[in-house]
Scaffold this motif. Sequence first.
Motif, PDB file in Angstrom:
ATOM      1  N   ASP A  52      86.337 -96.066  30.972  1.00 41.49           N
ATOM      2  CA  ASP A  52      86.815 -96.073  29.583  1.00 41.49           C
ATOM      3  C   ASP A  52      87.767 -97.236  29.352  1.00 41.49           C
ATOM      4  OD1 ASP A  52      87.237 -94.714  26.897  1.00 41.49           O
ATOM      5  OD2 ASP A  52      89.283 -94.670  27.680  1.00 41.49           O
ATOM      6  N   GLY A  53      88.675 -97.453  30.294  1.00 48.46           N
ATOM      7  CA  GLY A  53      89.597 -98.580  30.174  1.00 48.46           C
ATOM      8  C   GLY A  53      88.877 -99.912  30.193  1.00 48.46           C
ATOM      9  N   LEU A  54      87.868-100.025  31.069  1.00 48.59           N
ATOM     10  CA  LEU A  54      87.100-101.275  31.148  1.00 48.59           C
ATOM     11  C   LEU A  54      86.378-101.549  29.834  1.00 48.59           C
ATOM     12  CD1 LEU A  54      85.977-103.633  32.844  1.00 48.59           C
ATOM     13  CD2 LEU A  54      84.123-102.103  33.559  1.00 48.59           C
ATOM     14  N   GLY A  55      85.766-100.514  29.254  1.00 50.78           N
ATOM     15  CA  GLY A  55      85.068-100.698  27.983  1.00 50.78           C
ATOM     16  C   GLY A  55      86.012-101.101  26.867  1.00 50.78           C
TER      17      GLY A  55
ATOM     18  N   VAL B  43      77.455-100.964  30.894  1.00 55.80           N
ATOM     19  CA  VAL B  43      76.101-100.951  31.461  1.00 55.80           C
ATOM     20  C   VAL B  43      76.013-101.891  32.653  1.00 55.80           C
ATOM     21  CG1 VAL B  43      73.686-101.562  31.030  1.00 55.80           C
ATOM     22  CG2 VAL B  43      74.958-100.246  29.329  1.00 55.80           C
ATOM     23  N   MET B  44      76.558-103.088  32.499  1.00 54.27           N
ATOM     24  CA  MET B  44      76.524-104.065  33.590  1.00 54.27           C
ATOM     25  C   MET B  44      77.351-103.602  34.780  1.00 54.27           C
ATOM     26  SD  MET B  44      74.444-106.251  32.493  1.00 54.27           S
ATOM     27  CE  MET B  44      74.615-107.499  33.767  1.00 54.27           C
TER      28      MET B  44
ATOM     29  N   LYS C 108      93.613-100.408  20.622  1.00 58.24           N
ATOM     30  CA  LYS C 108      94.003 -99.085  20.125  1.00 58.24           C
ATOM     31  C   LYS C 108      92.870 -98.360  19.401  1.00 58.24           C
ATOM     32  CE  LYS C 108      98.844-100.484  19.474  1.00 58.24           C
ATOM     33  NZ  LYS C 108      99.909-100.694  18.464  1.00 58.24           N
ATOM     34  N   ASP C 109      91.816 -99.081  19.068  1.00 57.44           N
ATOM     35  CA  ASP C 109      90.688 -98.488  18.341  1.00 57.44           C
ATOM     36  C   ASP C 109      89.869 -97.619  19.295  1.00 57.44           C
ATOM     37  OD1 ASP C 109      88.406 -97.888  16.874  1.00 57.44           O
ATOM     38  OD2 ASP C 109      88.326 -99.848  15.911  1.00 57.44           O
ATOM     39  N   PRO C 110      89.728 -96.323  19.020  1.00 56.68           N
ATOM     40  CA  PRO C 110      89.000 -95.438  19.938  1.00 56.68           C
ATOM     41  C   PRO C 110      87.495 -95.654  19.940  1.00 56.68           C
ATOM     42  CG  PRO C 110      89.627 -94.238  17.958  1.00 56.68           C
ATOM     43  CD  PRO C 110      90.265 -95.586  17.860  1.00 56.68           C
ATOM     44  N   ARG C 111      86.975 -96.393  18.961  1.00 63.24           N
ATOM     45  CA  ARG C 111      85.529 -96.605  18.887  1.00 63.24           C
ATOM     46  C   ARG C 111      85.084 -97.658  19.900  1.00 63.24           C
ATOM     47  NH1 ARG C 111      85.436 -97.935  12.614  1.00 63.24           N
ATOM     48  NH2 ARG C 111      87.270 -99.080  13.380  1.00 63.24           N
ATOM     49  N   MET C 112      83.867 -97.472  20.428  1.00 68.71           N
ATOM     50  CA  MET C 112      83.314 -98.403  21.410  1.00 68.71           C
ATOM     51  C   MET C 112      82.355 -99.359  20.720  1.00 68.71           C
ATOM     52  SD  MET C 112      83.325 -99.257  24.662  1.00 68.71           S
ATOM     53  CE  MET C 112      83.919 -97.784  25.510  1.00 68.71           C
ATOM     54  N   GLY C 113      82.579-100.657  20.899  1.00 66.33           N
ATOM     55  CA  GLY C 113      81.730-101.675  20.296  1.00 66.33           C
ATOM     56  C   GLY C 113      80.719-102.221  21.284  1.00 66.33           C
ATOM     57  N   VAL C 114      79.962-103.208  20.836  1.00 62.93           N
ATOM     58  CA  VAL C 114      78.874-103.740  21.654  1.00 62.93           C
ATOM     59  C   VAL C 114      79.397-104.400  22.930  1.00 62.93           C
ATOM     60  CG1 VAL C 114      78.824-105.967  20.444  1.00 62.93           C
ATOM     61  CG2 VAL C 114      76.785-105.132  21.614  1.00 62.93           C
ATOM     62  N   PHE C 115      80.564-105.067  22.847  1.00 61.39           N
ATOM     63  CA  PHE C 115      81.109-105.712  24.042  1.00 61.39           C
ATOM     64  C   PHE C 115      81.409-104.669  25.121  1.00 61.39           C
ATOM     65  CE2 PHE C 115      82.431-108.613  20.568  1.00 61.39           C
ATOM     66  CZ  PHE C 115      81.794-109.756  20.998  1.00 61.39           C
ATOM     67  N   GLY C 116      81.995-103.554  24.708  1.00 61.56           N
ATOM     68  CA  GLY C 116      82.308-102.501  25.659  1.00 61.56           C
ATOM     69  C   GLY C 116      81.070-101.854  26.241  1.00 61.56           C
ATOM     70  N   VAL C 117      80.080-101.581  25.397  1.00 61.37           N
ATOM     71  CA  VAL C 117      78.851-100.934  25.868  1.00 61.37           C
ATOM     72  C   VAL C 117      78.126-101.811  26.873  1.00 61.37           C
ATOM     73  CG1 VAL C 117      76.568-100.125  25.164  1.00 61.37           C
ATOM     74  CG2 VAL C 117      78.566 -99.550  23.784  1.00 61.37           C
ATOM     75  N   VAL C 118      77.970-103.080  26.549  1.00 59.83           N
ATOM     76  CA  VAL C 118      77.281-104.001  27.458  1.00 59.83           C
ATOM     77  C   VAL C 118      78.033-104.121  28.782  1.00 59.83           C
ATOM     78  CG1 VAL C 118      76.600-106.411  27.817  1.00 59.83           C
ATOM     79  CG2 VAL C 118      76.158-105.301  25.623  1.00 59.83           C
ATOM     80  N   THR C 119      79.345-104.210  28.711  1.00 64.30           N
ATOM     81  CA  THR C 119      80.149-104.327  29.928  1.00 64.30           C
ATOM     82  C   THR C 119      79.999-103.091  30.812  1.00 64.30           C
ATOM     83  OG1 THR C 119      81.772-105.745  28.843  1.00 64.30           O
ATOM     84  CG2 THR C 119      82.495-104.605  30.834  1.00 64.30           C
TER      85      THR C 119
ATOM     86  N   ILE D 120      91.060-101.551  38.074  1.00 63.95           N
ATOM     87  CA  ILE D 120      90.531-100.703  39.142  1.00 63.95           C
ATOM     88  C   ILE D 120      89.028-100.886  39.265  1.00 63.95           C
ATOM     89  CG2 ILE D 120      90.043 -98.293  39.772  1.00 63.95           C
ATOM     90  CD1 ILE D 120      92.840 -97.577  38.810  1.00 63.95           C
ATOM     91  N   GLU D 121      88.321-100.856  38.132  1.00 60.02           N
ATOM     92  CA  GLU D 121      86.865-101.003  38.165  1.00 60.02           C
ATOM     93  C   GLU D 121      86.460-102.355  38.745  1.00 60.02           C
ATOM     94  OE1 GLU D 121      84.217 -99.139  37.499  1.00 60.02           O
ATOM     95  OE2 GLU D 121      85.453 -97.357  37.149  1.00 60.02           O
ATOM     96  N   VAL D 122      87.090-103.412  38.293  1.00 60.13           N
ATOM     97  CA  VAL D 122      86.753-104.754  38.778  1.00 60.13           C
ATOM     98  C   VAL D 122      87.070-104.880  40.265  1.00 60.13           C
ATOM     99  CG1 VAL D 122      87.334-107.198  38.591  1.00 60.13           C
ATOM    100  CG2 VAL D 122      86.999-105.832  36.528  1.00 60.13           C
ATOM    101  N   THR D 123      88.212-104.365  40.676  1.00 60.29           N
ATOM    102  CA  THR D 123      88.602-104.435  42.083  1.00 60.29           C
ATOM    103  C   THR D 123      87.622-103.674  42.959  1.00 60.29           C
ATOM    104  OG1 THR D 123      90.944-104.655  41.496  1.00 60.29           O
ATOM    105  CG2 THR D 123      90.446-103.934  43.732  1.00 60.29           C
ATOM    106  N   GLU D 124      87.212-102.490  42.526  1.00 60.85           N
ATOM    107  CA  GLU D 124      86.240-101.712  43.298  1.00 60.85           C
ATOM    108  C   GLU D 124      84.928-102.471  43.470  1.00 60.85           C
ATOM    109  OE1 GLU D 124      87.591 -97.095  42.323  1.00 60.85           O
ATOM    110  OE2 GLU D 124      86.072 -98.068  41.086  1.00 60.85           O
ATOM    111  N   SER D 125      84.455-103.079  42.402  1.00 65.16           N
ATOM    112  CA  SER D 125      83.191-103.811  42.480  1.00 65.16           C
ATOM    113  C   SER D 125      83.295-105.013  43.424  1.00 65.16           C
ATOM    114  CB  SER D 125      82.751-104.275  41.089  1.00 65.16           C
ATOM    115  OG  SER D 125      82.397-103.182  40.286  1.00 65.16           O
ATOM    116  N   LEU D 126      84.382-105.739  43.342  1.00 62.88           N
ATOM    117  CA  LEU D 126      84.554-106.903  44.210  1.00 62.88           C
ATOM    118  C   LEU D 126      84.708-106.502  45.675  1.00 62.88           C
ATOM    119  CD1 LEU D 126      86.878-109.118  41.991  1.00 62.88           C
ATOM    120  CD2 LEU D 126      84.452-109.460  42.476  1.00 62.88           C
ATOM    121  N   LEU D 127      85.365-105.377  45.924  1.00 62.94           N
ATOM    122  CA  LEU D 127      85.497-104.908  47.303  1.00 62.94           C
ATOM    123  C   LEU D 127      84.158-104.405  47.842  1.00 62.94           C
ATOM    124  CD1 LEU D 127      88.972-103.098  47.226  1.00 62.94           C
ATOM    125  CD2 LEU D 127      88.400-105.367  48.139  1.00 62.94           C
TER     126      LEU D 127
END
Length: 242
Positions: A79-82, A116-117, A103-114, A225-232
């Motif tokens: 959720d934080g990453l999105g 998914v990837m 602060k906007d609780p809605r998820m946009g295209v940038f968040g959704v694509v990120t 956290i998400e980025v660090t986990e993926s890189l590790l």
Amino acid sequence: MSLRGLILAVQFLTRLPTPQVKDFRDDDLSRAAVYNPLVGAIIGALLAMPLFLVADRPWLAGVLTLLLWVWVTGALHLDGLGDVADAFGAAHRDPQRFLEVLKDPRMGVFGVVTLVMQLLLKFVLLTELAASPLWSGIVLVPAWARWGTLWWSQRLPSLHGAGMAERFSWQLGPRAMWLWALLLAAVSAFAAWPLLLALLLVPLVAAWWRRKLGGVSGDCLGASIEVTESLLLLSLVLLGNL
């Protein structure tokens, strides 16, 4: 350190059942943060089970591990990453606009694509890790990433003043952070040496946030956290056969 703090850390970072803690205080979250690496190791131990039990079927091991990872963490950091991806996508290098979008609780295209990837990347890496001699390093991956929260909270100011990042750092001293670093480094050197990269990666993430925004928020911690986990995970996969 106390059992109360450990229970609160497990409650905050996972969906695992725990006893109820009464009379929650504002500084409890900060005191409980010292257990973040231990909670990460608990998460990692759970993730190791499907990688071990169905290692002969890497795709199945990868998807089961990913499903368990998302469930046990409640997708908290995803959720934080999105949110951060949406904010960067819409901010156009304007820090104030970044905070507004964050602060906007809605998820946009940038968040959704990120998202998914990110999930696709983790799935592929977990599939590869299932066939790696260093597959057991998965136990330490979430632990190192959550150790990062201790570093980032102490080294960077909060973007929101009294936000999640600030609450982490209220009662947190450097001693526990360095003790966890020594313990995780000792275990990693013995069991999964590529994870020692975390000692360089976590400060680099902090430097990146300082240059980009001058601080962090709770969403920034989750994204880190998400980025660090993926890189590790990537380090385990690429360096596991050396």
